[in-house]
Design a protein around this motif. Structure first.
Motif, short mmCIF file in Angstrom:
data_model
loop_
_atom_site.label_atom_id
_atom_site.label_comp_id
_atom_site.label_asym_id
_atom_site.label_seq_id
_atom_site.Cartn_x
_atom_site.Cartn_y
_atom_site.Cartn_z
N PRO A 235 -9.04 -78.03 -8.72
CA PRO A 235 -7.41 -78.26 -8.29
C PRO A 235 -6.48 -77.82 -8.76
CG PRO A 235 -8.53 -79.75 -9.98
CD PRO A 235 -9.40 -79.22 -9.82
N THR A 236 -4.94 -78.19 -8.19
CA THR A 236 -4.00 -77.01 -8.81
C THR A 236 -3.73 -78.53 -9.63
OG1 THR A 236 -1.84 -76.70 -7.69
CG2 THR A 236 -2.68 -78.82 -7.05
N ALA A 237 -2.03 -77.86 -10.59
CA ALA A 237 -2.06 -78.62 -11.57
C ALA A 237 -0.68 -79.65 -10.77
CB ALA A 237 -1.08 -78.22 -12.31
N GLU A 238 -0.99 -81.08 -11.88
CA GLU A 238 0.48 -81.52 -11.50
C GLU A 238 1.19 -81.87 -12.26
OE1 GLU A 238 0.12 -86.80 -11.66
OE2 GLU A 238 -1.65 -85.27 -12.14
N VAL A 239 2.48 -81.92 -11.60
CA VAL A 239 3.41 -82.52 -12.69
C VAL A 239 4.37 -83.53 -12.47
CG1 VAL A 239 6.04 -81.54 -13.00
CG2 VAL A 239 3.93 -79.75 -11.76
N THR A 240 3.87 -84.04 -13.29
CA THR A 240 5.43 -85.56 -13.72
C THR A 240 6.24 -85.13 -14.59
OG1 THR A 240 4.33 -86.06 -15.84
CG2 THR A 240 3.20 -86.54 -13.44
N VAL A 241 7.72 -85.72 -14.08
CA VAL A 241 8.52 -86.00 -15.17
C VAL A 241 9.06 -87.11 -15.56
CG1 VAL A 241 11.00 -85.02 -15.30
CG2 VAL A 241 9.60 -83.61 -14.29
N THR A 242 9.95 -87.24 -16.71
CA THR A 242 10.02 -88.42 -17.40
C THR A 242 11.17 -88.33 -18.57
OG1 THR A 242 7.97 -89.94 -17.17
CG2 THR A 242 9.87 -90.96 -18.28
N GLU A 243 12.59 -89.37 -17.82
CA GLU A 243 13.68 -88.44 -18.46
C GLU A 243 13.65 -87.42 -19.11
OE1 GLU A 243 16.14 -91.25 -19.22
OE2 GLU A 243 14.74 -92.42 -17.53
N GLY A 244 13.57 -86.91 -17.98
CA GLY A 244 13.77 -85.27 -18.43
C GLY A 244 12.55 -84.39 -19.47
N VAL A 245 11.18 -84.99 -19.20
CA VAL A 245 10.51 -84.45 -20.25
C VAL A 245 9.46 -84.93 -18.98
CG1 VAL A 245 8.91 -85.02 -21.59
CG2 VAL A 245 11.20 -85.82 -22.15
N VAL A 246 8.49 -83.05 -19.31
CA VAL A 246 8.19 -82.72 -18.41
C VAL A 246 7.04 -82.80 -18.68
CG1 VAL A 246 7.54 -80.77 -16.17
CG2 VAL A 246 10.04 -81.33 -17.36
N THR A 247 5.66 -83.04 -17.86
CA THR A 247 4.00 -82.90 -18.49
C THR A 247 3.76 -82.41 -17.22
OG1 THR A 247 4.14 -84.90 -19.23
CG2 THR A 247 2.17 -84.15 -18.81
N VAL A 248 2.22 -80.98 -18.29
CA VAL A 248 1.77 -80.39 -16.65
C VAL A 248 0.83 -80.02 -16.88
CG1 VAL A 248 1.70 -78.15 -16.00
CG2 VAL A 248 3.88 -78.46 -16.34
N SER A 249 -0.19 -80.76 -16.45
CA SER A 249 -1.55 -81.33 -16.32
C SER A 249 -2.62 -80.94 -15.47
CB SER A 249 -1.91 -82.67 -16.99
OG SER A 249 -1.17 -83.36 -16.56
N GLY A 250 -3.40 -79.71 -15.94
CA GLY A 250 -4.47 -78.98 -14.90
C GLY A 250 -5.11 -77.73 -15.76
N ARG A 251 -6.02 -77.45 -14.63
CA ARG A 251 -6.39 -75.61 -15.95
C ARG A 251 -5.97 -74.58 -15.37
NH1 ARG A 251 -10.80 -75.23 -18.31
NH2 ARG A 251 -12.35 -73.00 -17.34
N LEU A 252 -5.48 -73.64 -15.92
CA LEU A 252 -5.63 -72.03 -15.55
C LEU A 252 -6.51 -70.82 -16.00
CD1 LEU A 252 -2.24 -72.06 -17.91
CD2 LEU A 252 -2.26 -71.61 -15.79
N PRO A 253 -6.01 -70.48 -15.44
CA PRO A 253 -7.61 -69.08 -15.07
C PRO A 253 -7.47 -68.12 -16.99
CG PRO A 253 -5.73 -68.18 -13.58
CD PRO A 253 -5.30 -69.53 -14.23
N ASP A 254 -6.09 -67.82 -17.54
CA ASP A 254 -6.22 -67.15 -18.19
C ASP A 254 -5.37 -68.34 -19.23
OD1 ASP A 254 -6.39 -65.38 -20.61
OD2 ASP A 254 -5.31 -64.59 -18.87
N ALA A 255 -5.77 -68.03 -20.27
CA ALA A 255 -5.35 -69.26 -21.94
C ALA A 255 -4.05 -68.59 -22.11
CB ALA A 255 -6.35 -69.04 -22.87
N ALA A 256 -4.27 -67.06 -21.81
CA ALA A 256 -3.11 -66.32 -22.31
C ALA A 256 -1.52 -66.54 -21.37
CB ALA A 256 -3.30 -64.53 -22.60
#
Length: 230
Positions: A168-189
């Motif tokens: 699934p695609t990544a999830e973006v949440t923002v709380t008081e300007g702090v961005v959290t991105v959760s998910g999986r990337l095809p490349d660690a780089a």
């Protein structure tokens, strides 16, 4: 915020008070009081910025008012003594003027203020003419941006690009300007790249990445090709 500030030109104050080289001491004091500012640009000709006069430049006149300027120990403060006897903006101003263009980024302006130890900077056009002024408080306005706006930009400009082939695609949440991105990337780089791009988004206070990615495979040289001997 409807229009996200990106450059100094987006946040600067365009209505700026300035004084000429010949402005008298009391005129400068009155100008600062009237406009409720702590410094003004000094201009000449068609508005070309040549210096700045601040409250700090004006204070030596009061500081040394009851002192004998001939005393030897005061020579350590020669610059202040000179300003204590100055009567015009041309004599009081700090020069050369530290300026920047309206196209400068907010980060560039913040670094320049910190490096020069100033609270505001005149903004000039390509000919060095006064176009506005930017202060520390102007630079901080970007952090008034709504979390929803930040999340939308991170999603549209970064996540949808880097995660377009991920399910699934990544999830973006923002709380008081702090961005959290959760998910999986095809490349660690790609992880540090995503972190840098998210951090550069206007209004972002902090970044937390909760990303998974396959480990980077070590490079293994191919065995040499052994051909027929001639």
């Amino acid at each position: 915020m409807k229009d996200t500030p990106r450059t100094v030109g987006d946040v600067m104050t365009q209505t700026v008070v300035a004084v000429s080289r010949s402005a008298a001491y009391k005129e400068i004091v009155k100008t600062l009081a009237q406009w409720k500012v702590s410094a003004v640009p000094v201009v000449e000709g068609e508005g070309r910025v040549v210096g700045m006069v601040s409250e700090a430049d004006l204070l030596p006149k009061q500081q040394y008012k009851d002192r004998d300027p001939s005393r030897i120990e005061q020579l350590r403060h020669l610059d202040d003594l000179v300003k204590a006897g100055a009567g015009t903006a041309g004599e009081l101003m700090s020069t050369p003027a530290v300026t920047l263009r309206g196209s400068a980024t907010l980060a560039e302006a913040a670094r320049l203020m910190a490096r020069k130890g100033v609270k505001r900077l005149p903004v000039v056009d390509e000919d060095g003419r006064l176009a506005g002024i930017v202060s520390r408080s102007d630079l901080l306005r970007v952090y008034l941006r709504d979390d929803e706006d930040i999340a939308r930009e991170v999603q549209d400009e970064i996540v949808d690009h880097f995660f377009r082939n991920c399910r699934p695609t990544a999830e973006v949440t923002v709380t008081e300007g702090v961005v959290t991105v959760s998910g999986r990337l095809p490349d660690a780089a790609m992880v540090p790249v995503v972190a840098r791009l998210v951090r550069a988004v206007a209004g972002v206070v902090g970044v937390e990445l909760r990303l998974e990615a396959p480990p980077v495979k070590p490079w293994v040289p191919e065995p040499p090709v052994v051909g027929p001997q001639f």
